[in-house]
Enzyme design. Structure first.
Site, PDB file in Angstrom:
ATOM      1  CE1 TYR A 147      -4.483  -1.807   5.141  1.00  0.00           C
ATOM      2  CE2 TYR A 147      -3.172   0.140   4.663  1.00  0.00           C
ATOM      3  CZ  TYR A 147      -3.927  -0.931   4.229  1.00  0.00           C
ATOM      4  OH  TYR A 147      -4.126  -1.135   2.878  1.00  0.00           O
ATOM      5  CB  SER A 170      -0.856   0.000   1.274  1.00  0.00           C
ATOM      6  OG  SER A 170      -1.410   1.276   1.518  1.00  0.00           O
TER       7      SER A 170
HETATM    8  P1  NAD Z   1     -11.490  -6.110  -0.180  1.00  0.00           P
HETATM    9  O1  NAD Z   1     -12.108  -5.954   1.153  1.00  0.00           O
HETATM   10  O2  NAD Z   1     -12.331  -5.903  -1.418  1.00  0.00           O
HETATM   11  O3  NAD Z   1     -10.772  -7.533  -0.282  1.00  0.00           O
HETATM   12  C1  NAD Z   1     -10.121  -8.128   0.818  1.00  0.00           C
HETATM   13  C2  NAD Z   1     -10.115  -9.612   0.613  1.00  0.00           C
HETATM   14  O4  NAD Z   1      -9.448 -10.210   1.745  1.00  0.00           O
HETATM   15  C3  NAD Z   1     -11.509 -10.225   0.554  1.00  0.00           C
HETATM   16  O5  NAD Z   1     -11.510 -11.279  -0.384  1.00  0.00           O
HETATM   17  C4  NAD Z   1     -11.706 -10.773   1.965  1.00  0.00           C
HETATM   18  O6  NAD Z   1     -12.632 -11.842   2.050  1.00  0.00           O
HETATM   19  C5  NAD Z   1     -10.281 -11.237   2.256  1.00  0.00           C
HETATM   20  N1  NAD Z   1      -9.999 -11.467   3.667  1.00  0.00           N
HETATM   21  C6  NAD Z   1     -10.152 -10.619   4.710  1.00  0.00           C
HETATM   22  N2  NAD Z   1      -9.798 -11.233   5.867  1.00  0.00           N
HETATM   23  C7  NAD Z   1      -9.412 -12.485   5.536  1.00  0.00           C
HETATM   24  C8  NAD Z   1      -8.947 -13.611   6.270  1.00  0.00           C
HETATM   25  N3  NAD Z   1      -8.804 -13.582   7.604  1.00  0.00           N
HETATM   26  N4  NAD Z   1      -8.658 -14.746   5.594  1.00  0.00           N
HETATM   27  C9  NAD Z   1      -8.810 -14.818   4.247  1.00  0.00           C
HETATM   28  N5  NAD Z   1      -9.238 -13.776   3.505  1.00  0.00           N
HETATM   29  C10 NAD Z   1      -9.544 -12.636   4.141  1.00  0.00           C
HETATM   30  O7  NAD Z   1     -10.276  -5.085  -0.177  1.00  0.00           O
HETATM   31  P2  NAD Z   1      -9.252  -4.613  -1.307  1.00  0.00           P
HETATM   32  O8  NAD Z   1      -9.378  -3.151  -1.340  1.00  0.00           O
HETATM   33  O9  NAD Z   1      -9.369  -5.386  -2.558  1.00  0.00           O
HETATM   34  O10 NAD Z   1      -7.877  -4.968  -0.558  1.00  0.00           O
HETATM   35  C11 NAD Z   1      -6.988  -5.997  -0.969  1.00  0.00           C
HETATM   36  C12 NAD Z   1      -5.574  -5.638  -0.529  1.00  0.00           C
HETATM   37  O11 NAD Z   1      -5.209  -4.383  -1.121  1.00  0.00           O
HETATM   38  C13 NAD Z   1      -5.402  -5.456   0.989  1.00  0.00           C
HETATM   39  O12 NAD Z   1      -4.152  -6.017   1.394  1.00  0.00           O
HETATM   40  C14 NAD Z   1      -5.396  -3.948   1.165  1.00  0.00           C
HETATM   41  O13 NAD Z   1      -4.671  -3.561   2.313  1.00  0.00           O
HETATM   42  C15 NAD Z   1      -4.687  -3.539  -0.111  1.00  0.00           C
HETATM   43  N6  NAD Z   1      -4.907  -2.143  -0.510  1.00  0.00           N
HETATM   44  C16 NAD Z   1      -6.166  -1.665  -0.787  1.00  0.00           C
HETATM   45  C17 NAD Z   1      -6.323  -0.329  -1.142  1.00  0.00           C
HETATM   46  C18 NAD Z   1      -7.678   0.284  -1.459  1.00  0.00           C
HETATM   47  O14 NAD Z   1      -7.781   1.516  -1.560  1.00  0.00           O
HETATM   48  N7  NAD Z   1      -8.717  -0.476  -1.684  1.00  0.00           N
HETATM   49  C19 NAD Z   1      -5.191   0.511  -1.222  1.00  0.00           C
HETATM   50  C20 NAD Z   1      -3.932  -0.019  -0.920  1.00  0.00           C
HETATM   51  C21 NAD Z   1      -3.807  -1.344  -0.568  1.00  0.00           C
END
Ligand code: NAD
Length: 260
Positions: free
Chosen positions: A155, A142
């Site tokens: 985080y 991130s």
């Molecule tokens: P999201 O909530 O759409 O997806 C998260 C996924 O992780 C889901 O499939 C959820 O079921 C799974 N998950 C959560 N806890 C879990 C567990 N204990 N065991 C197995 N699976 C689990 O979120 P996203 O935005 O797609 O985020 C995905 C990654 O991207 C994360 O690591 C997040 O930190 C990172 N990220 C997101 C953003 C953003 O703005 N959306 C920005 C930077 C980084």
């Protein structure tokens, strides 16, 4: 490009992980998706990957906060596909609170899912990748792996940690045909973000545009969201031969956030 390869993508029942699963399957890789959610919706996504892309797609319900479950998931993928050539550590959760009020159980969960899960999965896949002399490890970090924001202590600590972990593993496996890299998105347009907009509009008396520009995208100079497809395209590139000499990097895709 990835025909004959197999990938495990954690946290891929929605958002960035699902887009990466589709991109890798689109390039011919067998995929194991993972994460939580509605069982029928997950099965529809899994079956769709097989019919849309003509690959094998499996689902693991493994909880990324549990080391044993992660090891079992990798073993299951290796048994089913014969190998795990690509590992994408993507599962992640967020919690926002001043440090003095931060619930210790939330701290533990974020460190477990956003950081330790990658350690457990990497230690499980590296022996097979070394034996086959080819591997791609991609960790979704991130912008918060490079800069901090207040109230996100767990985080930011986990994401800074994944950067260090990725670099360390990259050095350890460098002579084995294996690369390990982080991708660091800024604000990505996911259903999670979309859902926050109406509530924030009501709570602050703002228009949709004001919420997007003045609340969500204050840190992002382009004032535009990253899309999940853009993140997935970068992950796919990291799996290509063109990226064979890219390792130990932390690639920003954040609309300029960390340039400032
Ligand atoms: P999201 O909530 O759409 O997806 C998260 C996924 O992780 C889901 O499939 C959820 O079921 C799974 N998950 C959560 N806890 C879990 C567990 N204990 N065991 C197995 N699976 C689990 O979120 P996203 O935005 O797609 O985020 C995905 C990654 O991207 C994360 O690591 C997040 O930190 C990172 N990220 C997101 C953003 C953003 O703005 N959306 C920005 C930077 C980084």
């Amino acid at each position: 490009m990835l025909k004959g390869k197999s990938a495990v993508i954690t946290g891929s029942t929605s958002g960035i992980g699902l887009a990466i699963a589709k991109a890798l399957a689109g390039a011919g890789a067998n995929v194991m998706i993972n994460g939580f959610g509605d069982a029928a919706a997950i099965e529809a996504e899994r079956a769709g990957l097989e019919t849309d892309f003509g690959v094998r797609a499996l689902y693991s319900a493994a909880d990324m906060s549990k080391g044993d479950a992660i090891a079992a998931m990798i073993a299951e993928a290796e048994a089913a596909f014969g190998a795990v050539d690509i590992l994408v550590n993507n599962a992640g959760i967020q919690f926002v609170s001043p440090v003095e009020d931060f619930p210790p159980e939330k701290w533990d969960a974020i460190i477990a899912i956003n950081l330790s899960a990658a350690f457990h999965a990497m230690r499980a896949v590296v022996p097979g990748m070394k034996a086959r002399k080819w591997g791609r490890i991609i960790n979704t970090a991130s912008a918060h792996s490079k800069v901090a924001s207040p109230f996100k202590s767990a985080y930011v600590a986990a994401k800074h940690g994944i950067d260090g972990l990725t670099k360390t593993v990259a050095l350890e496996v460098a002579t084995h045909g294996i690369t390990a890299n982080s991708i660091s998105p800024g604000y990505v347009w996911t259903p999670l973000v979309e859902k926050q907009i109406p509530d924030t509009m009501a709570a602050r008396g703002l228009t949709r545009e004001q919420v997007i520009n003045d609340v969500l995208l204050t840190a992002q100079p382009t004032k535009e969201f990253v899309t999940v497809e853009q993140v997935a395209a970068l992950a796919l590139f990291l799996c290509s031969d063109a990226a064979a000499q890219m390792t130990g990097t932390n690639l920003s895709m954040d609309g300029g956030w960390t340039a400032g």
